[in-house]
Design an enzyme around this catalytic site. Structure first.
Site, PDB file in Angstrom:
ATOM      1  N   HIS A  13       0.869  -1.200   0.000  1.00  0.00           N
ATOM      2  CA  HIS A  13       0.000   0.000   0.000  1.00  0.00           C
ATOM      3  C   HIS A  13       0.894   1.234   0.000  1.00  0.00           C
ATOM      4  O   HIS A  13       1.489   1.586   1.020  1.00  0.00           O
ATOM      5  CB  HIS A  13      -0.904   0.011   1.246  1.00  0.00           C
ATOM      6  N   HIS A  15       1.586   5.396  -1.686  1.00  0.00           N
ATOM      7  CA  HIS A  15       1.279   6.583  -2.500  1.00  0.00           C
ATOM      8  C   HIS A  15       2.603   7.203  -2.923  1.00  0.00           C
ATOM      9  O   HIS A  15       3.442   7.497  -2.068  1.00  0.00           O
ATOM     10  CB  HIS A  15       0.494   7.620  -1.686  1.00  0.00           C
ATOM     11  N   ARG A  17       2.474   9.697  -5.727  1.00  0.00           N
ATOM     12  CA  ARG A  17       2.131  10.953  -6.432  1.00  0.00           C
ATOM     13  C   ARG A  17       2.797  11.023  -7.818  1.00  0.00           C
ATOM     14  O   ARG A  17       3.156   9.998  -8.379  1.00  0.00           O
ATOM     15  CB  ARG A  17       2.486  12.199  -5.602  1.00  0.00           C
ATOM     16  N   ASN A  41      -5.085   7.374  -6.172  1.00  0.00           N
ATOM     17  CA  ASN A  41      -5.831   8.604  -5.826  1.00  0.00           C
ATOM     18  C   ASN A  41      -5.087   9.869  -6.236  1.00  0.00           C
ATOM     19  O   ASN A  41      -4.806  10.750  -5.434  1.00  0.00           O
ATOM     20  CB  ASN A  41      -6.194   8.630  -4.332  1.00  0.00           C
ATOM     21  N   LYS A  99      -9.283  -0.095  -6.150  1.00  0.00           N
ATOM     22  CA  LYS A  99      -9.343   0.517  -4.822  1.00  0.00           C
ATOM     23  C   LYS A  99     -10.681   1.207  -4.632  1.00  0.00           C
ATOM     24  O   LYS A  99     -11.085   2.037  -5.452  1.00  0.00           O
ATOM     25  CB  LYS A  99      -8.203   1.541  -4.679  1.00  0.00           C
ATOM     26  N   HIS A 136     -10.696   1.190   1.461  1.00  0.00           N
ATOM     27  CA  HIS A 136     -10.513   2.175   2.535  1.00  0.00           C
ATOM     28  C   HIS A 136     -11.771   2.054   3.383  1.00  0.00           C
ATOM     29  O   HIS A 136     -12.839   2.526   2.991  1.00  0.00           O
ATOM     30  CB  HIS A 136     -10.352   3.594   1.976  1.00  0.00           C
ATOM     31  N   HIS A 174      -4.909  -0.625   5.702  1.00  0.00           N
ATOM     32  CA  HIS A 174      -4.489   0.116   6.902  1.00  0.00           C
ATOM     33  C   HIS A 174      -5.450  -0.057   8.069  1.00  0.00           C
ATOM     34  O   HIS A 174      -6.071   0.902   8.510  1.00  0.00           O
ATOM     35  CB  HIS A 174      -4.257   1.599   6.592  1.00  0.00           C
ATOM     36  N   LEU A 219      -5.393   9.111   7.812  1.00  0.00           N
ATOM     37  CA  LEU A 219      -6.713   8.472   7.841  1.00  0.00           C
ATOM     38  C   LEU A 219      -6.586   7.022   7.385  1.00  0.00           C
ATOM     39  O   LEU A 219      -5.882   6.779   6.408  1.00  0.00           O
ATOM     40  CB  LEU A 219      -7.694   9.226   6.930  1.00  0.00           C
ATOM     41  N   ASP A 247       1.248   2.650   3.539  1.00  0.00           N
ATOM     42  CA  ASP A 247       0.409   3.833   3.316  1.00  0.00           C
ATOM     43  C   ASP A 247       1.259   5.104   3.378  1.00  0.00           C
ATOM     44  O   ASP A 247       0.760   6.167   3.747  1.00  0.00           O
ATOM     45  CB  ASP A 247      -0.756   3.909   4.310  1.00  0.00           C
ATOM     46  N   HIS A 251       3.001  14.507   1.605  1.00  0.00           N
ATOM     47  CA  HIS A 251       2.357  15.814   1.379  1.00  0.00           C
ATOM     48  C   HIS A 251       3.428  16.862   1.652  1.00  0.00           C
ATOM     49  O   HIS A 251       4.303  16.643   2.486  1.00  0.00           O
ATOM     50  CB  HIS A 251       1.205  16.038   2.366  1.00  0.00           C
ATOM     51  N   ALA A 263      -4.209  14.772   5.381  1.00  0.00           N
ATOM     52  CA  ALA A 263      -4.018  13.489   6.061  1.00  0.00           C
ATOM     53  C   ALA A 263      -2.936  12.692   5.354  1.00  0.00           C
ATOM     54  O   ALA A 263      -2.952  12.567   4.131  1.00  0.00           O
ATOM     55  CB  ALA A 263      -5.325  12.705   6.038  1.00  0.00           C
TER      56      ALA A 263
END
Ligand code: DOR
Ligand code: ZN
Length: 343
Positions: A13, A15, A17, A41, A99, A136, A174, A219, A247, A251, A263
């Protein structure tokens, strides 16, 4: 010096970007993991096989030369996803799951699913084509306390999904609560869960006690200590239903340290090291390899990796931020010492 050597792990899992953030974070993951499930996402979300293949190429470009890393792509499920796209995804060697974000649950989930029952025909198609559904698992109801949103989701939606689609492979992503651990343990073998380092290491005091600490805000939100203990017990139990999924969610520091912060915890810089700390603390270092390197691959029906990775028991200090020029990403445990270091 104490050295820990395990089969190369995967992150189930992640991210990463796009653009400059991708360039900054990708080396951290590629140095530690052979493969990672890439979350879709983005803005706009990755909803088609064609988009995922373009995104995959961008990710591969960001992998430093000499490192061998494969992104495992996923598609973002929306109310407009078609059964045909599900078939195409299942047939693509590069797409590994869909997802489900309940609309409004988290970062870039506006295009997510507003009416979960309405996408049951899509779950049926996934079950038929044997492609996993990653969830999620939080309700988005404003009236529901944020600390209860995972527990309520299990009763309101997840039980019904697993009952109606008994052969569908599902990952509850998660997990953060005793109730989620219990649900997954009691479910059939095709229901699994990922667990992040932050939910294993911290309880909600990390976010709220002694001042508000936005870098611990993610989250589903980190819960109270009893839940953390249940997660550590699950991760270190040797039960193959529980496997590694960081996860890691970068950011910009400026978007975390603000009146309404995003988050996500960034953990890719030290992901395996953080898990090693947890497993050592639970006196279960011998269980890390299964959790990090075997059970996820088995669930996704991919071969286990060959080759190994080593961590050394050496203290090092996490930098205050990563990124060049105007880009700053504050990592988990910034300015703090870690006891395991990549060899
Ligand atoms: O904290 C989170 N950050 N949770 C998610 O579900 C999404 C993620 C992100 O993309 O930033
Ligand atoms: Zn995520």
């Amino acid at each position: 010096m104490k050295t820990l050597t395990i089969t190369r792990p995967d992150d189930w899992h992640l991210h990463v970007r796009t653009g400059a953030v991708l360039q900054t974070v990708m080396p951290h993951t590629a140095r530690r993991f052979a493969r990672a499930i890439i979350m879709p996402n983005l803005k706009p979300p990755v909803t088609t096989v064609a988009q995922a293949l373009v995104y995959r190429e961008e990710i591969l470009q960001a992998v430093p030369t000499g490192l061998d890393f494969s992104p495992l792509m996923t598609l973002y499920l929306t109310g407009s996803t078609t059964a045909d796209e599900i078939k195409k995804a299942a047939e693509s060697e590069h797409i590994h799951a869909f997802k489900l974000y309940p609309a409004g649950a988290t970062t870039n989930s506006d295009s997510g699913v507003a009416d979960i029952k309405a996408v049951y025909p899509l779950f049926a198609a996934m079950e038929r084509h044997d492609i996993p559904l990653l969830i999620h698992g939080e309700v988005t109801d404003d009236a529901c306390d944020i600390f209860d949103r995972e527990r309520v989701f299990i009763d309101a939606y997840l039980s019904d999904i697993t009952r109606n689609f008994p052969a569908l492979r599902v990952v509850l992503e998660h997990v953060t609560t005793t109730e989620a651990v219990q649900f997954v343990q009691d479910a059939d073998a095709n229901i699994a869960a990922t667990i992040t380092p932050q939910h294993l290491l911290f309880n909600r005091n990390a976010i709220l006690a002694g001042g508000i600490k936005p870098h611990y805000y993610c989250l589903p939100i980190i819960k109270r200590e009893s839940h953390r203990l249940a997660l550590v017990a699950a991760a270190t139990s040797g039960n193959p239903k529980f496997f590694l999924g960081t996860d890691s969610a970068p950011h910009l520091t400026s978007l975390k340290e603000t009146a309404c912060g995003c988050a996500g915890c960034y953990s890719a810089h030290a992901a395996l090291e953080l898990y090693a700390e947890v497993f050592e603390g639970a006196n279960a270092l011998d269980k890390l390899e299964g959790f990090a390197s075997f059970y996820g691959a088995d669930f996704y029906r991919l071969p286990r990796n060959s080759g190994t990775i080593s961590l050394e028991k050496t203290v090092w200090k996490v930098p205050s931020a990563y990124g060049e020029d105007n880009l700053s990403i504050t990592p988990l445990k910034a300015n703090e010492e870690l006891c395991w270091k990549l060899g």
